[in-house]
Design a protein around this motif. Structure first.
Motif, PDB file in Angstrom:
ATOM      1  N   SER A  62       0.827  -1.211   0.000  1.00  0.00           N
ATOM      2  CA  SER A  62       0.000   0.000   0.000  1.00  0.00           C
ATOM      3  C   SER A  62       0.859   1.258   0.000  1.00  0.00           C
ATOM      4  CB  SER A  62      -0.952  -0.004   1.192  1.00  0.00           C
ATOM      5  OG  SER A  62      -0.252  -0.134   2.420  1.00  0.00           O
ATOM      6  N   VAL A  92       2.238   1.719  -3.560  1.00  0.00           N
ATOM      7  CA  VAL A  92       1.211   2.282  -4.447  1.00  0.00           C
ATOM      8  C   VAL A  92       1.103   3.797  -4.233  1.00  0.00           C
ATOM      9  CG1 VAL A  92      -1.272   2.351  -4.910  1.00  0.00           C
ATOM     10  CG2 VAL A  92      -0.098   0.150  -4.706  1.00  0.00           C
ATOM     11  N   SER A 129      -4.034  -0.980  -7.908  1.00  0.00           N
ATOM     12  CA  SER A 129      -3.669  -2.016  -6.934  1.00  0.00           C
ATOM     13  C   SER A 129      -4.646  -3.176  -7.053  1.00  0.00           C
ATOM     14  CB  SER A 129      -3.692  -1.439  -5.510  1.00  0.00           C
ATOM     15  OG  SER A 129      -4.990  -0.968  -5.183  1.00  0.00           O
TER      16      SER A 129
END
Length: 552
Positions: free
Chosen positions: A148, A151, A163
């Motif tokens: 995360s 991203v 994602s």
């Protein structure tokens, strides 16, 4: 373009000018220009060892190379340059450069550090992708934090990114889920049953079976076992997947797409196998279908369809990655556990065999996480006696600490996670140290407001001449470059390190430079510096998925 980038380009131009004049040889393969801050202020604002690094290429002494660069170095940022020691080139900035830099930072506002769209091809990042057969453990948590943050980092650096979570909801693991729930269901109802040796033994399976009983009693005993297994598989799958989504959402992780493996069977899997056979990059032998993966660097050919007509996991992965390429992504990034190391070559081989460019697929391998409490290794959950779950970790240390600790180290290095340190409210705890800097900044603004101090138009930033003020301005100004480099290296740990260094520069400034009680021009200038520092701390923590509290 930040000041370091301007300096690096000016140094390259100086080298090119020296080569054009015949002072240095032309056409040489040059090392990169690296700028560092010297340990002592007297040695300049920045220094480079480029002359020493290029001495073998130019076949001249480092001092001579440094002098040639110094004599041709120009820029409106430059006060002067000096050759020092064995060939260092020390660079001294004009006094107005840092104040102008800070002024530009303030003008950029909260988005300072967010780079403009770069026009690069769309990127897909696939991460976590744990089987929906039980709760996420701490290893999955590290992958979730890294994925995360990567991203967000790539998006911040100007890339377009999607994602994705690949849901392994087909194959034998789903059958094992069903028989495991069924066995616990029968046990809880007092029926004789032998639990499958390779079944799922987690406490969550017992809980699923108990919920079925609490809701519907023993009515499923009347069903034929095949029908009961199908029903239990569906119930357990939906429950486990919902729990995964909830745990990830609470951990600050969401996905643009959840991709079901079931959608690949049978058509997409059969199609890629047929294409491989047609291209001659797969062949039939002993009733099975084999990928010619040795033609693409793998250590042996791999079975993709067994002799009983059942596809292997590799076949589904080939179909899945083929679909990614077909969706038009210019770069694919997978974050896998280190135990998948041997799997990388065969997937890349399959992509090459299908005619895709395997260089567009990057696989980042995530090393293990070891938890420590009171200096001792923690292997098992206190609640269940099994693997420690991500949920338990969040409950013990909090989301912010868990995410930051997962992101402190490069994903390819093993992580020793100190649970005691993660819960400490002291400067020893790195995430506390950074968040405390932001809370201090919020406190400064509350105090400044009470004292009537504000960042005024025409603030005299040239008054910021203390060494801690200068160091803080430099650290703030370096942020866009840090974002760009971290994104290029797929290295969110660089931002974790940067945010800690920025907090350190702020704490040093705070301990030496007061605001309330100073003359208005200096107080306003220092408050402007604090404003910029707070924005960048918030921004960098945001990239990491860590909060920036105003009070602690």
């Amino acid at each position: 373009m930040d000041i370091k980038q301007q300096m690096e380009q000016a140094l390259i131009r100086a080298v090119e000018a020296a080569a054009a004049e015949g002072v240095l040889p032309e056409g040489a393969a040059l090392p990169p220009v690296l700028l560092e801050e010297p340990p002592e202020k007297e040695l300049g604002d920045f220094a480079t060892n480029f002359a020493m690094q290029s001495a073998r290429v130019f076949r001249q002494s480092p001092q001579k190379i440094a002098a040639a660069i110094r004599d041709r170095l120009t820029g409106d940022w430059l006060d002067h340059a000096e050759v020092a020691g064995p060939g260092f080139l020390n660079l001294y900035l004009k006094k107005t450069v840092l104040s102008d830099t800070l002024r530009a930072v303030l003008a950029a506002g909260e988005e300072f550090g967010t780079l403009p769209p770069n026009g690069a091809p769309r990127i897909q990042v696939e991460y976590v992708s744990a089987n929906p057969t039980g709760p996420l453990h701490v290893g999955h948590g590290r992958g979730a934090a890294v994925g995360s943050a990567l991203v967000k980092l790539l998006r911040t650096a100007g890339y377009t990114v999607d994602s994705e979570y690949y849901v392994n909801d087909a194959g034998n693991q789903m059958n094992l889920l069903a028989v495991s729930v069924n066995a616990r269901y029968l046990e809880l109802l007092g029926k004789p049953v032998e639990f499958p040796e390779n079944g799922y033994h987690g406490a969550d399976i017992v809980e699923t079976a108990q919920r079925i009983i609490d809701r519907d009693g023993d009515k499923y005993l009347e069903l034929p076992e095949e029908e009961r297994l199908k029903l239990f598989q569906d119930v357990a799958y939906r429950e486990k997947l919902a729990a995964l989504e909830e745990d990830l959402a609470d951990f600050g992780v969401t996905f643009d797409r959840w991709y079901s493996e079931r959608t690949l069977h049978p058509d997409a899997v059969r199609r890629v196998v047929d294409v491989l056979l047609e291209r001659g990059t797969a062949y039939e032998k002993d009733g099975a279908v084999w990928l010619r993966s040795t033609d693409y660097g793998d250590d042996k050919d791999r079975v993709i369809f067994r002799d009983n007509g059942v596809p292997t996991y590799l076949a589904a992965d080939i179909a899945y990655h083929d679909d990614k390429y077909r969706r038009g992504y210019g770069r694919l990034i997978n974050i896998w556990g280190a135990d998948h190391h041997g799997y990388v070559a065969r997937v890349k081989a399959a992509m090459a065999a299908l005619g895709h460019d395997p260089e567009e697929l990057t696989v980042l391998l995530l090393q293990m996480v070891s938890l420590y409490r009171d200096g001792a290794l923690v292997k098992l959950s206190k609640r269940t006696g099994e693997t420690v779950t991500l949920r338990e970790l969040m409950e013990e240390v909090g989301v912010d600490a868990a995410r930051y600790f997962f992101l402190m180290r490069s994903l390819d290095s093993q992580l020793d996670f100190d649970l005691d340190l993660a819960t400490k409210k002291s400067n020893e705890n790195p995430v506390y140290y950074i968040q405390y800097a932001h809370a201090r900044i919020s406190s400064i603004f509350r105090q400044a407001d009470e004292a009537g101090i504000a960042v005024r138009d025409g603030v005299e930033l040239e008054l910021l001449t203390d060494e801690t003020e200068i160091a803080l301005i430099k650290k703030i100004a370096a942020y866009p470059e840090e974002i760009a480099r971290a994104a290029a290296e797929f290295a969110p740990q660089r931002i974790a390190r940067y945010s800690h260094e920025l907090a350190g520069a702020f704490h040093s400034f705070y301990n030496k430079c007061r605001i309330v009680g100073q003359e208005p021009p200096l107080a306003s200038a220092r408050l402007a510096l604090v404003l910029a520092a707070g924005r960048v701390i918030r921004h960098s923590l945001g990239v990491l998925g860590v909060s920036a509290p105003e009070k602690m």
